[in-house]
Design a protein around this motif. Structure first.
Motif, PDB file in Angstrom:
ATOM      1  N   TRP A 107      37.939  33.252  34.683  1.00  0.00           N
ATOM      2  CA  TRP A 107      38.559  34.463  35.580  1.00  0.00           C
ATOM      3  C   TRP A 107      39.526  35.560  35.148  1.00  0.00           C
ATOM      4  N   LYS A 108      40.409  34.982  34.422  1.00  0.00           N
ATOM      5  CA  LYS A 108      41.271  35.882  33.871  1.00  0.00           C
ATOM      6  C   LYS A 108      40.754  36.799  33.120  1.00  0.00           C
ATOM      7  N   VAL A 109      39.797  36.528  31.986  1.00  0.00           N
ATOM      8  CA  VAL A 109      39.212  37.318  31.222  1.00  0.00           C
ATOM      9  C   VAL A 109      38.280  38.513  32.191  1.00  0.00           C
ATOM     10  N   VAL A 110      37.519  37.811  32.957  1.00  0.00           N
ATOM     11  CA  VAL A 110      36.761  38.908  33.947  1.00  0.00           C
ATOM     12  C   VAL A 110      37.641  39.804  34.446  1.00  0.00           C
ATOM     13  N   ARG A 111      38.659  39.330  35.185  1.00  0.00           N
ATOM     14  CA  ARG A 111      40.006  40.017  36.191  1.00  0.00           C
ATOM     15  C   ARG A 111      40.360  41.153  35.142  1.00  0.00           C
ATOM     16  N   ASN A 112      40.806  40.859  33.861  1.00  0.00           N
ATOM     17  CA  ASN A 112      41.306  42.006  32.980  1.00  0.00           C
ATOM     18  C   ASN A 112      40.415  42.788  32.596  1.00  0.00           C
ATOM     19  N   ALA A 113      39.022  42.532  32.379  1.00  0.00           N
ATOM     20  CA  ALA A 113      38.135  43.442  32.012  1.00  0.00           C
ATOM     21  C   ALA A 113      38.006  44.664  33.256  1.00  0.00           C
ATOM     22  N   PHE A 114      38.025  44.235  34.406  1.00  0.00           N
ATOM     23  CA  PHE A 114      37.924  45.381  35.439  1.00  0.00           C
ATOM     24  C   PHE A 114      39.177  45.958  35.773  1.00  0.00           C
ATOM     25  N   GLY A 115      40.146  45.664  35.068  1.00  0.00           N
ATOM     26  CA  GLY A 115      41.531  46.452  35.314  1.00  0.00           C
ATOM     27  C   GLY A 115      41.871  46.706  36.598  1.00  0.00           C
ATOM     28  N   ASP A 116      42.124  47.903  37.137  1.00  0.00           N
ATOM     29  CA  ASP A 116      42.583  48.386  38.367  1.00  0.00           C
ATOM     30  C   ASP A 116      41.535  48.405  39.310  1.00  0.00           C
TER      31      ASP A 116
END
Length: 136
Positions: free
Chosen positions: A96-105
């Motif tokens: 999840w952290k990887v996916v969440r960071n990819a989407f940014g704001d």
């Protein structure tokens, strides 16, 4: 270019979640339904075997490619479902952290699920998504 996706937050719901709870797109938006983005290399082999973060990163990369082919990007995604082949919450959080960071704001509404198995050999992560764009 104006974006079709509007993220919706509610002060009546917990602010612990790292995503908007809802999203909308206008009636004239073109919806793009993505097949699950898998952590596959161009030759069909599974990337980052045994590595939840590495597979999440490859799945996001492949999602970007599929979106680009449809004339969209990550900022056009209206919802995601992240599937992780594990019963361990820490493995889900790692992906999840990887996916969440990819989407940014663009903290798109998302569901994170632990599943028993995914479709390809050694596959640990898959990301489903829907996007919306305004064609000019």
């Amino acid at each position: 270019m104006p974006r079709a996706v509007t993220l919706i937050r509610s002060t009546a719901l917990s602010d612990v979640a790292e995503y908007a709870y809802a999203a909308t797109a206008p009636a004239d938006a073109r919806l793009i339904f993505l097949a699950g983005a898998c952590p596959l290399n161009e030759d069909g082999s599974t990337a980052a075997v045994g590595d939840y973060a590495g597979q999440a990163a490859k799945a996001v990369e492949n999602m970007r490619t599929a979106l680009g082919a449809a004339g969209a990007g990550l900022d056009d995604v209206i919802s995601t479902r992240v599937l992780v082949a594990s019963a361990r919450q820490e493995d889900l959080v790692t992906a999840w952290k990887v996916v969440r960071n990819a989407f940014g704001d663009h903290d798109v509404p998302s569901t994170l699920l632990g599943v028993t198995v995914l479709g390809y050999a050694d596959q640990l992560v898959e990301i489903e998504g829907v996007a919306a764009v305004l064609d000019s």
